[in-house]
Design a protein around this motif. Structure first.
Motif, mmCIF file in Angstrom:
data_model
loop_
_atom_site.group_PDB
_atom_site.id
_atom_site.type_symbol
_atom_site.label_atom_id
_atom_site.label_comp_id
_atom_site.label_asym_id
_atom_site.label_seq_id
_atom_site.Cartn_x
_atom_site.Cartn_y
_atom_site.Cartn_z
ATOM 1 N N VAL A 1 0.838 -1.207 0.000
ATOM 2 C CA VAL A 1 0.000 0.000 0.000
ATOM 3 C C VAL A 1 0.870 1.253 0.000
ATOM 4 C CG1 VAL A 1 -1.964 -1.068 1.149
ATOM 5 C CG2 VAL A 1 -0.101 -0.146 2.530
ATOM 6 N N PRO A 2 0.388 2.330 -0.633
ATOM 7 C CA PRO A 2 1.086 3.615 -0.540
ATOM 8 C C PRO A 2 0.545 4.406 0.653
ATOM 9 C CG PRO A 2 -0.630 3.752 -2.212
ATOM 10 C CD PRO A 2 -0.698 2.361 -1.629
ATOM 11 N N ARG A 3 1.387 4.740 1.620
ATOM 12 C CA ARG A 3 0.914 5.471 2.791
ATOM 13 C C ARG A 3 2.102 6.002 3.589
ATOM 14 N NH1 ARG A 3 -1.291 0.189 6.246
ATOM 15 N NH2 ARG A 3 0.758 -0.669 6.793
ATOM 16 N N GLY A 4 1.821 6.917 4.490
ATOM 17 C CA GLY A 4 2.814 7.371 5.444
ATOM 18 C C GLY A 4 2.720 6.552 6.713
ATOM 19 N N PRO A 5 3.793 6.487 7.522
ATOM 20 C CA PRO A 5 3.779 5.633 8.709
ATOM 21 C C PRO A 5 2.988 6.243 9.855
ATOM 22 C CG PRO A 5 5.843 6.832 8.611
ATOM 23 C CD PRO A 5 5.076 7.198 7.368
ATOM 24 N N ALA A 6 2.223 5.411 10.554
ATOM 25 C CA ALA A 6 1.447 5.853 11.709
ATOM 26 C C ALA A 6 1.179 4.639 12.595
ATOM 27 C CB ALA A 6 0.126 6.491 11.270
ATOM 28 N N PRO A 7 0.880 4.843 13.873
ATOM 29 C CA PRO A 7 0.585 3.711 14.754
ATOM 30 C C PRO A 7 -0.671 2.950 14.328
ATOM 31 C CG PRO A 7 1.110 5.676 16.044
ATOM 32 C CD PRO A 7 0.945 6.115 14.619
ATOM 33 N N ASN A 8 -0.651 1.648 14.529
ATOM 34 C CA ASN A 8 -1.847 0.797 14.432
ATOM 35 C C ASN A 8 -2.505 0.778 13.052
ATOM 36 O OD1 ASN A 8 -1.251 0.687 17.162
ATOM 37 N ND2 ASN A 8 -2.952 1.998 17.764
#
Length: 270
Positions: free
Chosen positions: A160-167
């Protein structure tokens, strides 16, 4: 001017205050000082287990113990599905000719930024030691794609294309008794990259009581064995989690076996 009665009263109060201060500062009953810090930690950890298992005392569960993180990469080219060397086997003592495993200080429950080229993979590895068969919830974040293996079995695969974040993703880790092997792959499509791991849904979760008591023993040992060599040795072994998991009292063999992984590496499929 004070009379004798006043002076005696002041002296009594002072003695009581001194006694209370000494009691407050007393070492816990499960801290057993010996001739060396290693002997002290062995005796104290065994005494801590007995302290926690006293009859009538609420049981403190033995939680799975998480080893230090190791990093390897980057691996450029291919796609998210390309199988790079760490997915085939993990041996901390060996590289693949170009890359080597490097130990890193990465705090759980925190988003970590990393530098990966476009269309490249980075890998993170750690051991999880369980006192018996159990399950452990784990939470992840990634920029971009994420793949996770436990003991060689894939438990998460998200391109997936995304920025890092918790959970952003979670997985129930089914742990066997003894040492388990966790491998994480981060696939960067372009731009920045990062990753996240925690065993608590709340980022930066509180330490459990058992962990806090064990860390208190390290502080006492550092106080009593404060040479530069002793502190260096303690820092190494605390970081490698040699002393974290409980062992049968007096079973030195079980304890010494834990030095093999940090020294010689481990197979992710073991």
């Amino acid at each position: 001017m004070f009379n004798r009665t006043s002076r005696n009263l002041i002296l009594s109060i002072s003695l009581i205050a001194t006694t209370l201060t000494a009691a407050q500062a007393a070492d816990p009953e499960y801290y057993v000082k010996k001739g060396s810090w290693q002997e002290t930690m062995q005796a104290s950890r065994e005494a801590l287990v007995e302290h926690l298992n006293k009859p009538g005392k609420p049981k403190t569960p033995v939680k799975p113990q998480l080893g230090p993180w190791y990093e390897m990469g980057p691996y450029s080219g291919g796609t998210f599905k390309t199988v790079f060397a760490p997915e085939k086997s993990v041996d901390l003592s060996k590289g693949d000719g170009k890359h080597k495993w490097k130990r890193i200080n990465a705090t759980d429950g925190v988003v970590h930024q990393m530098r990966l080229p476009g269309n490249a993979a980075g890998y993170f590895y750690r051991t999880i030691t369980a006192a018996g068969p159990t399950t452990l919830m784990s939470y992840y974040g990634s920029d971009d794609g994420l793949a996770v293996w436990l003991n060689g079995k894939n438990v998460i695969s998200k391109d997936v294309p995304r920025g890092p974040a918790p959970n952003q993703d979670k997985a129930k880790l089914v742990l066997k008794q003894g040492v388990n092997h966790l491998l994480i792959k981060i696939w960067n499509k372009s731009g920045g990259s990062g990753w996240y791991f925690s065993t608590s849904e709340k980022s930066g979760g509180k330490k459990d009581v058992r962990t806090a008591m064990q860390e208190g023993l390290w502080a006492l040992a550092a106080r009593d064995f404060d040479s530069a060599e002793a502190r260096k040795q303690m820092a190494w072994e605390q970081g490698d989690n040699i002393w974290v998991a409980d062992w049968k009292k007096g079973d030195v063999t079980a304890l010494t076996k834990r030095y093999v992984g940090p020294c010689k590496g481990s197979s992710a499929e073991a």
